[in-house]
Design an enzyme around this catalytic site. Structure first.
Site, PDB file in Angstrom:
ATOM      1  N   GLU A  74      -8.246  12.589   9.592  1.00  0.00           N
ATOM      2  CA  GLU A  74      -8.938  12.232   8.352  1.00  0.00           C
ATOM      3  C   GLU A  74      -9.285  13.452   7.514  1.00  0.00           C
ATOM      4  OE1 GLU A  74      -8.387   9.288   7.122  1.00  0.00           O
ATOM      5  OE2 GLU A  74      -9.269   8.447   8.944  1.00  0.00           O
ATOM      6  N   HIS A  75      -9.038  13.338   6.239  1.00  0.00           N
ATOM      7  CA  HIS A  75      -9.329  14.394   5.257  1.00  0.00           C
ATOM      8  C   HIS A  75      -8.605  15.694   5.609  1.00  0.00           C
ATOM      9  CE1 HIS A  75     -12.247  12.347   2.667  1.00  0.00           C
ATOM     10  NE2 HIS A  75     -12.620  11.705   3.757  1.00  0.00           N
ATOM     11  N   ASP A 131      -4.937  15.669   5.016  1.00  0.00           N
ATOM     12  CA  ASP A 131      -3.641  15.660   4.324  1.00  0.00           C
ATOM     13  C   ASP A 131      -3.652  16.590   3.120  1.00  0.00           C
ATOM     14  OD1 ASP A 131      -5.332  13.901   2.926  1.00  0.00           O
ATOM     15  OD2 ASP A 131      -3.782  12.384   2.573  1.00  0.00           O
ATOM     16  N   GLY A 170     -10.955   2.045   2.505  1.00  0.00           N
ATOM     17  CA  GLY A 170     -10.236   3.015   3.327  1.00  0.00           C
ATOM     18  C   GLY A 170      -8.897   2.528   3.838  1.00  0.00           C
ATOM     19  N   SER A 183      -5.749   0.412  -0.760  1.00  0.00           N
ATOM     20  CA  SER A 183      -5.295  -0.543  -1.776  1.00  0.00           C
ATOM     21  C   SER A 183      -4.882   0.196  -3.043  1.00  0.00           C
ATOM     22  CB  SER A 183      -6.402  -1.551  -2.098  1.00  0.00           C
ATOM     23  OG  SER A 183      -7.506  -0.913  -2.698  1.00  0.00           O
ATOM     24  N   ASP A 188      -1.242   8.254   2.005  1.00  0.00           N
ATOM     25  CA  ASP A 188      -1.211   6.818   1.736  1.00  0.00           C
ATOM     26  C   ASP A 188       0.110   6.391   1.108  1.00  0.00           C
ATOM     27  OD1 ASP A 188      -3.718   7.270   2.564  1.00  0.00           O
ATOM     28  OD2 ASP A 188      -4.707   6.815   0.672  1.00  0.00           O
ATOM     29  N   ASN A 201     -15.661   2.915  -4.125  1.00  0.00           N
ATOM     30  CA  ASN A 201     -14.524   3.299  -4.973  1.00  0.00           C
ATOM     31  C   ASN A 201     -14.558   4.827  -5.145  1.00  0.00           C
ATOM     32  OD1 ASN A 201     -13.625   3.296  -8.371  1.00  0.00           O
ATOM     33  ND2 ASN A 201     -12.220   2.863  -6.715  1.00  0.00           N
ATOM     34  N   LYS A 202     -13.647   5.508  -4.421  1.00  0.00           N
ATOM     35  CA  LYS A 202     -13.806   6.961  -4.347  1.00  0.00           C
ATOM     36  C   LYS A 202     -13.591   7.661  -5.679  1.00  0.00           C
ATOM     37  CE  LYS A 202      -9.197   7.659  -2.497  1.00  0.00           C
ATOM     38  NZ  LYS A 202      -8.857   6.291  -2.903  1.00  0.00           N
TER      39      LYS A 202
HETATM   40  P1  ADP Z   1      -8.923   2.132  -1.280  1.00  0.00           P
HETATM   41  O1  ADP Z   1      -9.576   2.811  -0.142  1.00  0.00           O
HETATM   42  O2  ADP Z   1      -8.718   0.685  -1.029  1.00  0.00           O
HETATM   43  O3  ADP Z   1      -7.687   2.817  -1.749  1.00  0.00           O
HETATM   44  P2  ADP Z   1     -10.097   2.899  -3.833  1.00  0.00           P
HETATM   45  O4  ADP Z   1     -11.525   2.850  -4.213  1.00  0.00           O
HETATM   46  O5  ADP Z   1      -9.417   4.197  -3.875  1.00  0.00           O
HETATM   47  O6  ADP Z   1     -10.000   2.203  -2.421  1.00  0.00           O
HETATM   48  O7  ADP Z   1      -9.266   1.913  -4.784  1.00  0.00           O
HETATM   49  C1  ADP Z   1      -9.651   0.589  -4.951  1.00  0.00           C
HETATM   50  C2  ADP Z   1      -9.313   0.158  -6.361  1.00  0.00           C
HETATM   51  O8  ADP Z   1      -7.910  -0.215  -6.436  1.00  0.00           O
HETATM   52  C3  ADP Z   1     -10.065  -1.105  -6.793  1.00  0.00           C
HETATM   53  O9  ADP Z   1     -11.359  -0.797  -7.268  1.00  0.00           O
HETATM   54  C4  ADP Z   1      -9.148  -1.642  -7.877  1.00  0.00           C
HETATM   55  O10 ADP Z   1      -9.355  -0.966  -9.085  1.00  0.00           O
HETATM   56  C5  ADP Z   1      -7.751  -1.285  -7.335  1.00  0.00           C
HETATM   57  N1  ADP Z   1      -7.233  -2.458  -6.595  1.00  0.00           N
HETATM   58  C6  ADP Z   1      -7.215  -2.661  -5.272  1.00  0.00           C
HETATM   59  N2  ADP Z   1      -6.699  -3.866  -4.952  1.00  0.00           N
HETATM   60  C7  ADP Z   1      -6.381  -4.457  -6.118  1.00  0.00           C
HETATM   61  C8  ADP Z   1      -5.812  -5.712  -6.480  1.00  0.00           C
HETATM   62  N3  ADP Z   1      -5.493  -6.632  -5.572  1.00  0.00           N
HETATM   63  N4  ADP Z   1      -5.625  -5.959  -7.786  1.00  0.00           N
HETATM   64  C9  ADP Z   1      -5.966  -5.048  -8.700  1.00  0.00           C
HETATM   65  N5  ADP Z   1      -6.489  -3.845  -8.441  1.00  0.00           N
HETATM   66  C10 ADP Z   1      -6.714  -3.541  -7.162  1.00  0.00           C
HETATM   67  P1  NG1 Z   2      -8.344   6.089   1.090  1.00  0.00           P
HETATM   68  O1  NG1 Z   2      -8.780   5.663   2.376  1.00  0.00           O
HETATM   69  O2  NG1 Z   2      -7.242   5.270   0.557  1.00  0.00           O
HETATM   70  O3  NG1 Z   2      -9.439   6.242   0.134  1.00  0.00           O
HETATM   71  C1  NG1 Z   2      -8.096   8.788   0.921  1.00  0.00           C
HETATM   72  C2  NG1 Z   2      -6.915   9.553   0.373  1.00  0.00           C
HETATM   73  C3  NG1 Z   2      -5.987  10.071   1.479  1.00  0.00           C
HETATM   74  C4  NG1 Z   2      -6.759  10.806   2.559  1.00  0.00           C
HETATM   75  C5  NG1 Z   2      -7.934   9.943   3.024  1.00  0.00           C
HETATM   76  C6  NG1 Z   2      -8.816  10.641   4.013  1.00  0.00           C
HETATM   77  C7  NG1 Z   2      -6.254   8.646  -1.783  1.00  0.00           C
HETATM   78  C8  NG1 Z   2      -5.257   7.872  -2.530  1.00  0.00           C
HETATM   79  N1  NG1 Z   2      -6.096   8.732  -0.484  1.00  0.00           N
HETATM   80  O4  NG1 Z   2      -7.684   7.551   1.402  1.00  0.00           O
HETATM   81  O5  NG1 Z   2      -5.013  10.931   0.903  1.00  0.00           O
HETATM   82  O6  NG1 Z   2      -7.204  12.063   2.131  1.00  0.00           O
HETATM   83  O7  NG1 Z   2      -8.756   9.540   1.925  1.00  0.00           O
HETATM   84  O8  NG1 Z   2      -8.093  11.005   5.147  1.00  0.00           O
HETATM   85  O9  NG1 Z   2      -7.164   9.196  -2.359  1.00  0.00           O
END
Ligand code: ADP
Ligand code: NG1
Length: 462
Positions: A55-56, A58, A150, A153, A204, A248-249
């Site tokens: 984790e963290h 890449d 995490g 998506s 990812d 939402n990161k």
């Molecule tokens: P994750 O860890 O799932 O990648 P993020 O916070 O980085 O979380 O991204 C999630 C965002 O991706 C959501 O707030 C939304 O904007 C977008 N998203 C995820 N799933 C969908 C979906 N089914 N339809 C539209 N947007 C989506």
């Molecule tokens: P998620 O879990 O999708 O927020 C994020 C980073 C990865 C990696 C992990 C921690 C994005 C798209 N992905 O993943 O590259 O650094 O955190 O291991 O930001």
């Protein structure tokens, strides 16, 4: 066309009848028909992922060990012969319909769902289609990956939009030639997702595109992107459970702050070890390789490099140590951190990175040799503790869920993905799985067993 099915290329296949007539795909196509009064030409499927360990690390250059999930994003797509991108989503309450002008794609805070679509679209257009007239397309979206959890998506959205755009351009102009090389498009998607504002690594997008059903992947980024299949041990199941808190990161500064701290740590190490060839902003991987100190000895070395009486460093400490001015510090390290920050934990972050990188190597080796599931479980537990205590990317709800998981029979359990909320992944002996599942479902609204699924696919609908 057989060349579309070579392992190097994203598969483009006629949609199987079973999938075409599944309730979900029928609903998506109906939404497309109702909204756009036409038929989609393609369906794109991109999976989410669970990171088993690593984790963290890449974005620091080290290898990771994820597997793709059944949960995915699907998009029904066609060119629309207008200058606009029209998006509709089956979850209309969460993600409202939107019309986008491809000549004016803005990325503003806080991120909206369609910004993730824009990432993939813009990445493809910038790379392949510069100078061509804007491409209008209709897209209907549906996702089953819990967002902000995490399980990636966001990357599934970005990769799916890149495929949607490539296929639409191909349909419209025939200028982009299929096949789509997996490694090339992965690199493109990794870069594209950064438009959203997060300085993410490539895990990812890599697993979403390169995954093969039945295997986890050991993914390396340096010297180049490679993904090796690794068989997971038998006699155990992997479970994913949601802690109830989403994050939402891209809407917070947490993630980019960690990226900045790892780079500042690398700068201090380079300075103290007098590493030649180091360039300001280089990753922790670079300084470890250049110093030729094995990962296993980096922990001791860090104790010599960093001041063990200091919990954190201020900007003024760093300006002095690095011999640069504050303007350069801000520009090189902090320009993507959206909040003012003057406290940097460098020893703790670097120690997590080097130890986590070593755990990933061992995990892979263990899977490929004796597959001792108790050792695998220990590595996952160590990883969680390190994320919690050194990297500080856990959340009390995650820690509590990990404790529950271990008490209900998991051999190992850890947060997965970026953290600060979201999901845990647990390693559970088959004989304990039924009880584990039923007990965990009392604490978690999303709780499922997961085996390694396949990577992205494009389905022709006609
Ligand atoms: P994750 O860890 O799932 O990648 P993020 O916070 O980085 O979380 O991204 C999630 C965002 O991706 C959501 O707030 C939304 O904007 C977008 N998203 C995820 N799933 C969908 C979906 N089914 N339809 C539209 N947007 C989506
Ligand atoms: P998620 O879990 O999708 O927020 C994020 C980073 C990865 C990696 C992990 C921690 C994005 C798209 N992905 O993943 O590259 O650094 O955190 O291991 O930001």
């Amino acid at each position: 066309m057989p060349y579309l099915l070579t392992p190097e290329n994203v598969p483009v296949v006629i949609i199987p009848d079973e999938l075409r007539h599944s309730e979900r795909v029928e609903r998506l196509i109906k939404r497309y028909n109702d909204k756009f009064e036409s038929k989609p030409m393609f369906l794109v499927r991109v999976p989410g992922r669970v990171n088993i360990i690593g984790e963290h690390i890449d974005y620091v250059g080290y290898s990771v060990f994820p597997m793709a999930l059944k949960q995915d994003i699907i998009m029904a797509v066609s060119v629309n012969n207008t200058p606009n991108i029209e998006l509709t989503n089956l979850e209309a309450n969460e993600y409202g319909d939107i019309t986008l002008d491809p000549t004016n794609l803005e990325f503003v805070q806080p991120p909206q769902w369609y910004h993730y679509f824009q990432c993939g679209y813009r990445g493809v257009v910038d790379r392949f289609c510069n100078g061509q007239p804007p491409l209008g397309l209709n897209v209907a979206v549906h996702g089953t990956i819990p967002p902000g959890s995490g399980l990636s998506s966001s990357s599934a959205m970005v990769c799916a939009s890149a495929f949607a755009t490539i296929m639409a351009f191909h349909q419209k102009t025939n200028l982009l030639s299929v096949p789509i090389n997996k490694l090339e498009i992965t690199q493109l998607c990794i870069k594209s997702e950064r438009y959203i504002g997060t300085d993410s690594g490539g895990m990812d997008q890599a697993i979403a595109i390169l995954a093969q059903e039945g295997s986890a992947k050991y993914i390396e980024f340096i010297p180049e992107l490679t993904a090796v299949n690794v068989q997971l041990p038998t006699g155990v199941n992997f479970y994913i459970s949601h802690c109830g808190v989403s994050m939402n990161k891209a809407a917070t500064a947490y993630y980019n702050t960690r990226v900045a701290e790892t780079r500042l740590a690398a700068a201090v190490i380079a300075k103290k070890l007098n590493i030649s060839g180091y360039r300001l902003g280089d990753q922790l991987w670079v300084v470890q390789q250049a110093s030729a100190i094995p990962l296993s000895q980096m922990g001791d070395k860090l104790k010599e490099i960093f001041d063990m009486n200091k919990e954190s460093y201020s900007k003024s400490d760093l300006v002095t140590i690095l011999g640069i001015d504050e303007e350069e510090l801000d520009r090189v390290f902090l320009s993507r951190v959206s909040e003012p920050i003057d406290s940097f934990k460098l020893y703790q972050r670097a120690l997590h990175v080097y130890e986590e990188a070593a755990r990933v190597h061992e995990y892979r080796k263990e899977c490929e040799t004796s597959a001792d599931t108790h050792r695998l479980g220990q590595l996952m537990n160590e990883s969680h503790r390190s994320c919690r205590d050194l990297y500080e990317c856990s959340h009390p709800a995650l820690d509590k869920l990990v404790t529950h998981a271990l008490s209900y029979g998991a051999i190992g359990s850890r947060l997965t993905g970026a953290g600060w909320g979201g999901c845990i992944v647990s390693l559970v002996p088959v004989e304990k799985s039924t009880e584990f599942e039923s007990m965990m479902s009392k604490h978690s609204k999303f709780n499922c067993k997961s085996g390694p699924s396949s990577g992205a696919v494009i389905y022709k609908l006609f």
